[in-house]
Structure formats: C-alpha cells, structure tokens
Motif scaffolding. Structure first.
Motif, PDB file in Angstrom:
ATOM      1  N   LYS A  16       0.849  -1.197   0.000  1.00 17.06           N
ATOM      2  CA  LYS A  16       0.000   0.000   0.000  1.00 17.06           C
ATOM      3  C   LYS A  16       0.883   1.245   0.000  1.00 17.06           C
ATOM      4  O   LYS A  16       1.804   1.366   0.811  1.00 17.06           O
ATOM      5  N   LYS A  59      -7.924  -0.484   0.992  1.00 16.15           N
ATOM      6  CA  LYS A  59      -7.713  -1.475  -0.082  1.00 16.15           C
ATOM      7  C   LYS A  59      -6.225  -1.543  -0.418  1.00 16.15           C
ATOM      8  O   LYS A  59      -5.606  -0.509  -0.693  1.00 16.15           O
ATOM      9  N   ASP A  61      -2.909  -1.967  -2.611  1.00 14.71           N
ATOM     10  CA  ASP A  61      -2.619  -1.711  -4.029  1.00 14.71           C
ATOM     11  C   ASP A  61      -2.357  -3.023  -4.758  1.00 14.71           C
ATOM     12  O   ASP A  61      -2.659  -3.153  -5.935  1.00 14.71           O
ATOM     13  N   GLU A  73     -11.936  -8.850   0.022  1.00 14.36           N
ATOM     14  CA  GLU A  73     -12.444  -8.012  -1.077  1.00 14.36           C
ATOM     15  C   GLU A  73     -13.737  -8.582  -1.655  1.00 14.36           C
ATOM     16  O   GLU A  73     -14.618  -7.836  -2.074  1.00 14.36           O
TER      17      GLU A  73
ATOM     18  N   LYS B 467     -21.966  10.811  -2.361  1.00 16.99           N
ATOM     19  CA  LYS B 467     -20.859  11.060  -3.295  1.00 16.99           C
ATOM     20  C   LYS B 467     -19.933  12.172  -2.776  1.00 16.99           C
ATOM     21  O   LYS B 467     -18.717  12.070  -2.873  1.00 16.99           O
ATOM     22  N   GLU B 552     -20.148   2.128  -3.932  1.00 12.25           N
ATOM     23  CA  GLU B 552     -18.809   2.655  -4.181  1.00 12.25           C
ATOM     24  C   GLU B 552     -18.209   3.213  -2.881  1.00 12.25           C
ATOM     25  O   GLU B 552     -17.037   3.000  -2.574  1.00 12.25           O
ATOM     26  N   LEU B 555     -17.132   0.441  -0.636  1.00 15.88           N
ATOM     27  CA  LEU B 555     -16.037  -0.309  -1.250  1.00 15.88           C
ATOM     28  C   LEU B 555     -14.724   0.463  -1.172  1.00 15.88           C
ATOM     29  O   LEU B 555     -13.662  -0.107  -0.960  1.00 15.88           O
ATOM     30  N   LYS B 556     -14.838   1.761  -1.339  1.00 16.50           N
ATOM     31  CA  LYS B 556     -13.629   2.580  -1.349  1.00 16.50           C
ATOM     32  C   LYS B 556     -13.385   3.232  -0.002  1.00 16.50           C
ATOM     33  O   LYS B 556     -12.770   4.297   0.079  1.00 16.50           O
ATOM     34  N   GLU B 558     -11.879   4.532   2.840  1.00 14.08           N
ATOM     35  CA  GLU B 558     -10.493   4.762   3.265  1.00 14.08           C
ATOM     36  C   GLU B 558     -10.488   5.822   4.341  1.00 14.08           C
ATOM     37  O   GLU B 558     -10.883   6.954   4.084  1.00 14.08           O
TER      38      GLU B 558
END
Lengths: 259, 559
Positions: A16, A59, A61, A73, B467, B552, B555-556, B558
């Motif tokens: 990552k 996630k 890389d 995942e 979003k 999304e 899932l993303k 972070e």
C-alpha cells in the motif's frame, strides 16, 4: 467458503502506498487461529495500515488478504460481521450515552435483546463504568471512551480482534482485566492482532511479535526466535526492537537535546 | 497589556474564523490582498456614495429642500452610533452562531503566558474583522465625504469616533453574551437533569427564531427606515441608557452644548471601560468553565424494539435511524439545519403579521400558504439528504468496519430524511392552515405536492450526500463538499420546478397567479397526478443512483 486452513489471517504480497510514501511494502503474514500477534514498530511503520487492510478499511494496491477463510475483497460484510475492531483513536458518537452507544452497536451486529442486556451490564461492571452509563460520552475521560470502544469490540463475540493500541489510556486495573480477557478468549479460539508501542505489553501478552519498520516485517516470531534473529540472547524486547530497527544509538540524540 | 500578544491572538482568531467558514488555507502566512480588497472596495464605494450624495445636495436649488436635506443628514449622523451598535451586535452574534459546533474552542491555549485582558480584547476586536469592519469603513467614508459638502467636518469627525466606539461596544456586548450563554447553559443543564437534551434543543430553536425575527425586522427595506426614524426619536427619551450616550454626545455637540458634550463623552468612555472590565472579569471567572455532563438516563437498560421493526426495518437500520434522530436533536452543530426551514416559515408569517417592514398586515394569500407548506419540508429533505452521510464525521470508521451493506445504508438514511422532513412539513402545514385558512382543495393539493417534493428531492440529495461526503470535523464539521452542495442545490431547484410546474400551470390558468397569458384550463387533480408521475420517476432514478454511490462509498472506504 470457510477454508480448513489453519491461518485465521493470511496476507500475501500486500502493498500500500500513499502518494510517494510506502505504507506497507509487499508483506506476507500468517496469523494462526487462537493466537495473539503483536505488531510492533515505530510511528509510520505500517502497523495501523496493515490492520485496516485486514478489515477492508483500506484497499491494498496489490496482494491478497484472506480473513477467517474469506477473501476480504469478495465479501467484506461477512468479514466485518466476525471481526471486532478498535482504531488507534476511536471516535465514538459523543452525543449518545455509553449505554445508548453499546445498544446501537448490539443492534448493528444483530445481537438479541436479552444477550445484549446481559453483556452490556457485565462489561460495564467489569470495567467500572457503572454510574456513568447514562451520561453522554462527550463528558467521558479518554480512558472511559477507550473502555467503551473496547466493550463495543467485544460485545458481539467476534472470532477475530483487530486492536490498535487497545490499552491506551486505561487504568492499571482495567488494563489487567482486558489483558486477562484477551488471554481467556484465545483459549476459546479467538484470534487477536494488536498493534502497540508498549514493548512490555507486547512481551507479556503476545504469542508472537512482528516487528515492522518502513512498511516491512523485519522479524516475526516468539521472544526466543526474535532474540536469535537479533543475536541478543537473554535481552528484553526493547533491546531487540532497537537493534532490529537500527535505532539503538539514542545516546547522541539525548546529548544533543541537553546542549 | 502586551499588544503584540493581542495582535497575534487576533490573527489566530481571524484565521480560525475563516477556516470555520470553510476556506481552505494551506499556509499560515498568506497574502492578505483579498482582505484589503474588501476594505479598499468599501472605502471606494463609500467615497463614491458620499460624492454622489454631496453633489446632489450641492445641486439642490430650493432653500427649503436644502434645509430639509441638511436636517435629515444631521439627524442621521446622530442616529449612526446607535444603528451601528444594533447592526454590530447582530453581525457579531451571527459570527458566534457560525461557530456553533466548532469542535475545538478558539480560546488561546490557557497554558501560554497570555492574560485574560489580552484574550478578551483580541476576541472583541477579532469579532469586528471582516464584514462588520467593511460596513464601518463604508459608513465612515460616506460620512467623511458628505460632511465636506455639508460643511460639518467637526461633527463628522466626532461621529466617526462615535462609530468606532459603538462597534467596540457592540462586540464587547456580544463577548459578554457569549460568556454568559456558556455559563447559563451549563447551569440549565445541571438543573434540568434528564430533560437537558430537550431543553437544549427547544432553547436553540427559540433562540434561532428570536434572532431571525429581530434580524429580518431590522434588515428588511422599510424596516430599516422605520428603525432609523425610531432611533433618532427615541434616543433623547432614553438618555439614561448607556448604549445611547454616544448618540447623545453628537446631539449635544450639534446643539452647541459643550458641557453636555464633554459629560456624555466621559460617560461613554467610562461605559466602554466598565463594559470591557466586566467582559474580562467574566472571562476570568467562567472562561475555563466546562458545562456539566448531561445525564440522559440513570443506567437502567431499556432496549428499544418494535415500531421501526414493524415498519420493515432491520435492527441495524432501525439502530442507525434512532442514532440519527438523537444526533439531530442533541448535536448543536446539526441544529443549523432547522434555520432555513425556520426562515422560510418566519418570513411569510412576518409579512402576514405586518412585522416585516410594512405597516399593515398582508391578507392571507395562497402564495403565503404555499410557501409555508411546500418549502420548509422540501428544503429540509434537501439539506438532510446532503449532510446525512457526512454528519457521521470521523466516527464513520464505525460504518466502514460494521457489517452494513449499501442497500441497508441507503434505506435507513433515506427513510430518516423522509420521516424527519415529514414532521417539519406537518408542523408547518398546521401553522399555515390555521393562519391562512385555504380551501380544502388547495390544502390537499399542496400537501400532496410537498410530500412528492420530499420523496424526490430527498433521493436526489442523498445520492449527492454520499458522493460528496466530507468527514472533516476540525475546526468545524463540513459534512458535504461545497461544490457538491452548490451543484445539487441547483439541480434540486430545477427538479422541484419540473415537479411543481403542472400545478403552476394550473394556477396561471385559473388566475391564481396573474400573468398576461391565457392557458388552457387543467383540472387541479390532473395537475397533481402529472406532478406525482414526474416526482416518482425522479425519486426512483435518484434512489438507484444513491444505491450505486453507496456501494462505491463502502467499497472505497479509506479512513
């Protein structure tokens, strides 16, 4: 979907980056069922990122992360259902009371009403939060917030615990209770991965320790194996850590500060 | 008093204020050219207005008209200090409202060698930086320029000093109010115990209503003129109130009463010193005051089951909805969502009752009813939809680490937006119906339109809120990116017009809205049915978009 593999967590070539910074540099890691693994390393060595990748909060890389036989995942919700997680500085809903927060957590994980009630009461009593459970969390001390976060991670009886500095801010009695609890949970097959800066805690609690530095795992094993790797027989974890991370020469730094 | 400390604290306070307003500043030291442009622009504008007014005065032919203009200008000079005081308090209070919900206090670090006097002075002066100062510069420029034409430079000079002093008095008053408010709120929480949550919510609502009623009464066109007239007249009558002493200085000076001028000048100076002393003492006494913990229950666990479950929500979805309800009634920084619906209710009501700058009450009209009934609920759904994800702030890690999927997330958040907006709409409808007493046909049609708008705009804004979520909490919770807000507010406006257009056409056709065009008559219920079809299509399409955005988003994840 659940494999018969004996690894609860399996990381393969996981990497990552954040812009130019390498947070985790192609690491491989296997954590056995019922084991307490300590992630040890200086600030910015990739411990927290590794924990977040195991949970699916970050996630990778590249590489693959398998948790309890599930690819994180492919089915992140299934993984999260079985994991208890505490981030480094857990931000709780401060407008809720401790009781309301844990009730909320219980509902999120679908715990039955009776079970929820019993567990919340037990934990409140054990961690000496009784009497303050009806107060808004905003008025809690740092230690009380940490205790509430810990309870929220334990409440749904997870199979895997991912704990980032779990004992931070706890009083000695509560820290002892959490340590004993984690030990007892390993007997029941619960796997724990914890990151910590406190070497004594890692040495006392963990079955194995992974020393991380600049995103890599420099050494992995129990105390005996680490001593061998560092070629420091009979040394404590502090000496091993400083030797392996190449940060042992602190005398010059101290002398410079005293000038 | 260390003046360097004061200046440093002012720059920190100003910087914090700009961060709170949403400006992203990357460097600590930065070009102040835009700040100076604001003040320079105000100065140039003031000079232009002054020259315009002065030239007009110089060009007036008749002596009677010249005298009338001259007297009017002088009485305005005398009223200015009190007007600046009122506007100063309103503006600095608005600054304080903006800071509601700032996570970390903008107090100087208490462990640094800074005295309470320095802190109070810096805070008082920092309140005036920005719009209040620009307004003051504009006024001073106008006065200085006009005074040359009137031949009243000494009076203008005194007026300018009085204006500066008035602005300082206004800001110090706000500072005192702020300290007392913190102390008072703490005491109220302590004494109200379990009811503290509702006391806080209702207290905040009452404060906002009161503030905006006063604000609109003062700032609306005819209201300002009425205020100036009232201030000019009332000042003499209430000479014993220290807040009008600066105006009294000017009145005495203009009448050539030198002793009274000196007396009121000294009294004003003394008042400023006393006011500042009080602010410093209050800060010393309560500046470090921490409000007591709010105890909501006495530790008896009572699980909430039932109602939301019966409506088809899972325990997870119901838990998130209950949590959000508590957030919007307990978090002070979220209470601002009520401001816009409140304003849209207050404005037509003030107009109806004749408080809004006009002398007579307006007849109950369909437009007022439509505003009260349709707008607050629809706006609430837009605002809530936009911020309902971002309001999670840094606690969003819990969502990312919990077994929550996109479908559940969108379902519970959308349901919350709809239910909360419904409640606002119902409250407004009851008030609107009681006051304007519309026909049952119109009431029903507008009620249906309001519901349709809530469903459609709630879905649009929720998709955008997912979003464009911004989880930054320091120094102020942002919740949604400004560009997302702007774009989707405009989109919501367009879609709202599209949904509402059949009813507008009906209103034009039957003559409710007078326009110089003749349209074929459309039955009210056919218009509502077309609206419903448009709204349902919009809601369906944007709900799907929200689902996609949520997938999304999870899932993303972070953090």
């Amino acid at each position: 979907m659940v494999s018969t593999d004996e690894s609860a967590v399996k990381l393969r070539k996981v990497a990552k980056r954040y812009a130019d910074i390498v947070a985790v540099d192609y690491i491989d890691l296997d954590v056995k069922y019922g084991e307490i693994l300590g992630l040890l390393g200086p600030n910015g060595s990739g411990k927290s990122t590794t924990l977040k990748m195991i949970l699916g909060l970050v996630k990778p890389d590249s590489g693959s992360v398998d948790v309890l036989g599930i690819n994180a995942e492919d089915d992140p919700v299934a993984v999260k259902r079985q994991v208890g997680y505490i981030p480094e500085s857990p931000r709780l809903y401060e407008f809720l009371t401790g009781l309301e927060y844990l009730d909320f957590i219980g509902d999120i994980y679908g715990i039955t009403v009776m079970e929820k009630k019993a567990r919340i009461e037990e934990y409140f009593e054990a961690l000496e939060l009784e009497g303050r459970e009806g107060d808004m969390i905003s008025s809690y001390s740092q230690g009380m917030k940490q205790k509430t976060a810990l309870i929220s991670a334990f409440l749904h009886k997870p199979k895997l615990l991912l704990l980032d500095e779990p004992l931070s801010g706890l009083d000695p009695r509560s820290a002892r209770i959490v340590k004993d609890l984690l030990r007892k949970l390993t007997v029941q097959g619960v796997t724990t991965i914890m990151s910590t800066h406190i070497l004594e805690i890692a040495q006392a609690m963990c079955d194995r320790i992974a020393i991380m530095y600049e995103g890599r795992v420099l050494a992995l094993g129990n105390m005996k194996e680490l001593r061998q790797k560092a070629r420091l027989p009979g040394s404590d974890l502090e000496d091993i850590f400083l030797r392996l991370t190449g940060t042992e020469d602190v005398r010059e730094v101290v002398e410079a500060l005293l000038k | 008093m260390n003046w360097k400390n004061v200046l440093r604290l002012i720059s920190v306070d100003v910087k914090a204020g700009r961060l709170i307003r949403g400006q992203r500043l990357r460097r600590y030291r930065e070009s102040k050219i835009f700040q100076y442009l604001l003040y320079g622009g105000a100065c140039v504008l003031g000079l232009a207005i002054g020259i315009g007014v002065g030239s007009f005065y110089a060009g007036v032919a008749g002596q009677a008209l010249r005298d009338l203009f001259y007297d009017g200008a002088l009485s305005l000079f005398i009223s200015f200090p009190s007007l600046v005081l009122i506007f100063g308090i309103v503006f600095t209070m608005m600054g304080q409202i903006q800071r509601m919900g700032v996570r970390y206090s903008i107090q100087p670090p208490y462990w640094l060698p800074i005295s309470w006097g320095e802190h109070t002075l810096a805070s008082t002066l920092a309140n005036l930086i920005g719009i209040p100062s620009a307004f003051l510069i504009l006024l001073i420029s106008v006065i200085a320029t006009v005074s040359v034409y009137l031949g009243q430079v000494p009076l203008a000079t005194l007026t300018i000093f009085a204006l500066l002093a008035s602005a300082f008095i206004a800001s110090t008053t706000t500072e005192i109010f702020r300290i007392l408010q913190v102390r008072l709120i703490g005491a109220v929480y302590k004494s109200t115990g379990k009811a503290a949550v509702w006391v806080r919510f209702l207290g905040s609502m009452l404060f906002l209503i009161g503030f905006y009623v006063v604000y609109f009464a003062f700032t609306s066109g005819a209201g300002s003129v009425a205020l100036i007239e009232a201030v000019a007249g009332a000042q003499q009558a209430v000479w014993f109130v220290p807040y009008v002493w600066l105006g009294m200085v000017l009145a005495a000076f203009m009448s050539g009463l030198l002793v009274q001028t000196v007396l009121f000048s000294f009294a004003s100076l003394l008042f400023i010193l006393v006011l500042f002393y009080v602010a410093v003492k209050l800060n010393t006494r309560f500046g470090l005051y921490e409000p007591p913990a709010i105890t909501v229950s006495r530790g008896v666990y009572s699980p909430k089951v039932g109602f939301l479950g019966k409506l088809g929500f899972s325990s997870l979805e119901a838990a998130v909805m209950r949590k959000d309800f508590k957030a919007f009634t307990r978090r002070r920084e979220l209470m601002y969502v009520f401001i816009t619906p409140l304003v849209f209710m207050i404005m037509p009501l003030m107009q109806y009752f004749g408080i809004y700058g006009t002398s007579a009450a307006v007849e109950p009209s369909r437009l007022i009813f439509a505003l009260i009934l349709v707008v607050p609920g629809a706006i609430m759904s837009v605002i809530l939809g936009l911020i309902i994800i971002g309001e999670e702030g840094e606690s969003v890690w819990l969502f990312f680490s919990s077994p929550i999927n996109a479908r559940s997330l969108v379902k519970c958040k959308y349901a919350f937006v709809i239910i909360f907006s419904f409640v606002v709409m119902l409250v407004c409808s009851v008030i609107g119906i009681l006051i304007t007493r519309p026909s049952p046909d119109i009431a029903l049609a507008l009620l249906i339109e309001s519901i349709l708008l809530i469903f459609a705009l709630g879905a649009v804004s929720l998709g955008a809120g997912i979003k464009g979520a911004d989880f930054t909490e320091v120094p102020r919770p942002r919740m949604v990116r400004p560009l997302t807000t702007l774009v989707y507010m405009l989109l919501c406006l367009v879609l709202a017009l599209a949904i509402f257009s059949p009813l507008l056409l009906h209103a034009v056709a039957v003559g409710y809205i007078p326009l110089p065009v003749s349209l074929p008559k459309m039955d009210l219920y056919i218009a509502v049915s077309i609206s419903a079809v448009v709204a349902l299509v919009v809601a369906f399409v944007f709900y799907r978009i929200a689902l996609k955005n949520a997938e999304e988003f999870l899932l993303k994840a972070e953090i």
